[in-house]
Design an enzyme around this catalytic site. Sequence first.
Site, PDB file in Angstrom:
ATOM      1  N   GLU A 314      -6.705  -5.374 -15.576  1.00  0.00           N
ATOM      2  CA  GLU A 314      -5.676  -4.245 -15.356  1.00  0.00           C
ATOM      3  C   GLU A 314      -5.279  -3.610 -14.044  1.00  0.00           C
ATOM      4  O   GLU A 314      -4.247  -3.348 -13.714  1.00  0.00           O
ATOM      5  CB  GLU A 314      -5.847  -3.295 -16.415  1.00  0.00           C
ATOM      6  CG  GLU A 314      -4.056  -2.611 -17.034  1.00  0.00           C
ATOM      7  CD  GLU A 314      -4.346  -1.890 -18.276  1.00  0.00           C
ATOM      8  OE1 GLU A 314      -3.824  -2.320 -19.139  1.00  0.00           O
ATOM      9  OE2 GLU A 314      -4.758  -0.626 -18.091  1.00  0.00           O
ATOM     10  N   HIS A 345     -27.565 -18.302 -27.176  1.00  0.00           N
ATOM     11  CA  HIS A 345     -27.304 -19.119 -28.138  1.00  0.00           C
ATOM     12  C   HIS A 345     -26.067 -19.691 -28.429  1.00  0.00           C
ATOM     13  O   HIS A 345     -25.679 -20.122 -29.511  1.00  0.00           O
ATOM     14  CB  HIS A 345     -28.218 -18.699 -29.563  1.00  0.00           C
ATOM     15  CG  HIS A 345     -29.486 -18.255 -29.369  1.00  0.00           C
ATOM     16  ND1 HIS A 345     -30.464 -19.254 -29.715  1.00  0.00           N
ATOM     17  CD2 HIS A 345     -30.019 -17.265 -28.669  1.00  0.00           C
ATOM     18  CE1 HIS A 345     -31.598 -18.664 -29.383  1.00  0.00           C
ATOM     19  NE2 HIS A 345     -31.489 -17.421 -28.681  1.00  0.00           N
ATOM     20  N   LYS A 464       5.288  -4.716 -23.113  1.00  0.00           N
ATOM     21  CA  LYS A 464       5.758  -4.017 -24.336  1.00  0.00           C
ATOM     22  C   LYS A 464       7.069  -3.921 -24.320  1.00  0.00           C
ATOM     23  O   LYS A 464       7.783  -3.730 -25.635  1.00  0.00           O
ATOM     24  CB  LYS A 464       5.092  -2.365 -23.939  1.00  0.00           C
ATOM     25  CG  LYS A 464       3.744  -2.369 -23.952  1.00  0.00           C
ATOM     26  CD  LYS A 464       3.442  -0.686 -23.542  1.00  0.00           C
ATOM     27  CE  LYS A 464       1.890  -0.712 -23.366  1.00  0.00           C
ATOM     28  NZ  LYS A 464       1.403   0.610 -22.968  1.00  0.00           N
TER      29      LYS A 464
END
Length: 496
Positions: A314, A345, A464
């Site tokens: 950001e 794993h 937004k």
Amino acid sequence: MPLISSNTLHLDTSYQYQSTEALFDEYFGDEGGTTKQSLSEAINLLMRGEYVNVSEQRNVTHPQTRSYHAVVTANRRDTRFADTVRKLRSGNWFGATGKPITAVVNIGVGGSDLGPNMASFALKEFADDHQSHSLNVHFVSSMDGGQLYAVLPIIDPETTVFIIASKSFSTIDTLANVNTVREWIKPQLNQEQWLQHHVIGVSSNAKKMGDYGIPEAHQFTFGEGVGGRYSLWSAIGLSIALSCGLHTFERMLEGAKAMDDHFASAPASKNLPLALALHGIHNREQRGINNLAILPYDGRLRMLPNYLQQLDMESNGKQASADNHAIDYPTGPIIWGGFGPNGQHAFFQHLHQGYDDFAADFVLVLKRNAPTFNSAVAAKLAEQQQLSVANCLAHRRLMWFGAKNTESPRDHYPGGHPSNLLMMDELTPESFGELIAAYEHKVFVQGVYWKLNSFDQPGVEKGKKIALDVMGSLNGDADTAFDESTDAIIRRYRNM
């Protein structure tokens, strides 16, 4: 071994392509671009609280929050921060119906969630003041309500305090969760009871907290110059203090302040955040490596990759300079990763034998005490910590040196993947604070070099705004046309 140390944090850059000193001369030469002098001036401005976020025309002040005194002073000098923490942790905060509070839910998103959640989890075992009262601290951030689904069934409206944490006090994700909670409490509490006895606000916007109905005594503020992703040191860290206690919170702040002092005073060859930044710049620009894997080898730090995603991406995921000119060079890398032992794993197979280039930061804790267990169990836990150390060193070595096998491709490991090793003798609140502050300063140096404003996020804000337009169409309040795919999905949603 090229080991760089601050107070409690050590950086090994052995598995990098060049020395820190050479990179400093290369990237911060005295002619053109960002010079050593201009970097030094930028660091001094940051440490004095005078570095300017030019997009928002405000000073950047998060380093000034690195003391418990600063947090208390920001909240009316009457120690309300400390009093609130002690009251809740001791069982002396009573809800509207007279029952003691036993749960706290921090509702926030981004910097109001990632840092506090990470720190609360990492430092939980250092909880101080030996309280007998049980206070469970939960974190809710997701706008879809998924985390509320999990938390609401295990708490009681009469015994829960909600922290509404939002710098602007207008974040739609956070308020969506709060609005659901306001409905949930209605069978047992009315709105006035809830606001007066069960809500704490943490924000830079005191007026909006007051307009919302939160009593002034339950409002905690921090400065506009403290960016959300840099705010865990401020009043946003209330949930950390509630999880771990005031003393632990203060120790974390002291660790961050120690890293500030190191960053501001250590010479280039021994400056830990600067070294992280320089090797990152080199890997990005000269090696063409566009991603950095964060691999903590201690379960208490398993939230670190998520936190650093926001901090770095950001801040420096930009295509315009601080003075708003288009740039044509790569900037911050993609940050990803996961808990190292589990990653072995899962995705380590690709790291060892896949085709993609990557760089990695391994984070290692050498020793872990187990004072609450008997000696036999403590010994077994020490063996497990040793196993983690061995695996960290082994996988880091294999990623760098590889293992050549010309006869069997299946057994060939190309190596050549650069990495840092960030190492602590023990994880403590101080070393945790140093670690996080070191990454903050690394991002700052890289932003200065790439001529970015690391303290704004225009891409986030644009997304937004578009979401609000889409929301209007989903609600049927507007009939905006977007594109064929989006419009079709909106029609499907409205027809359900």
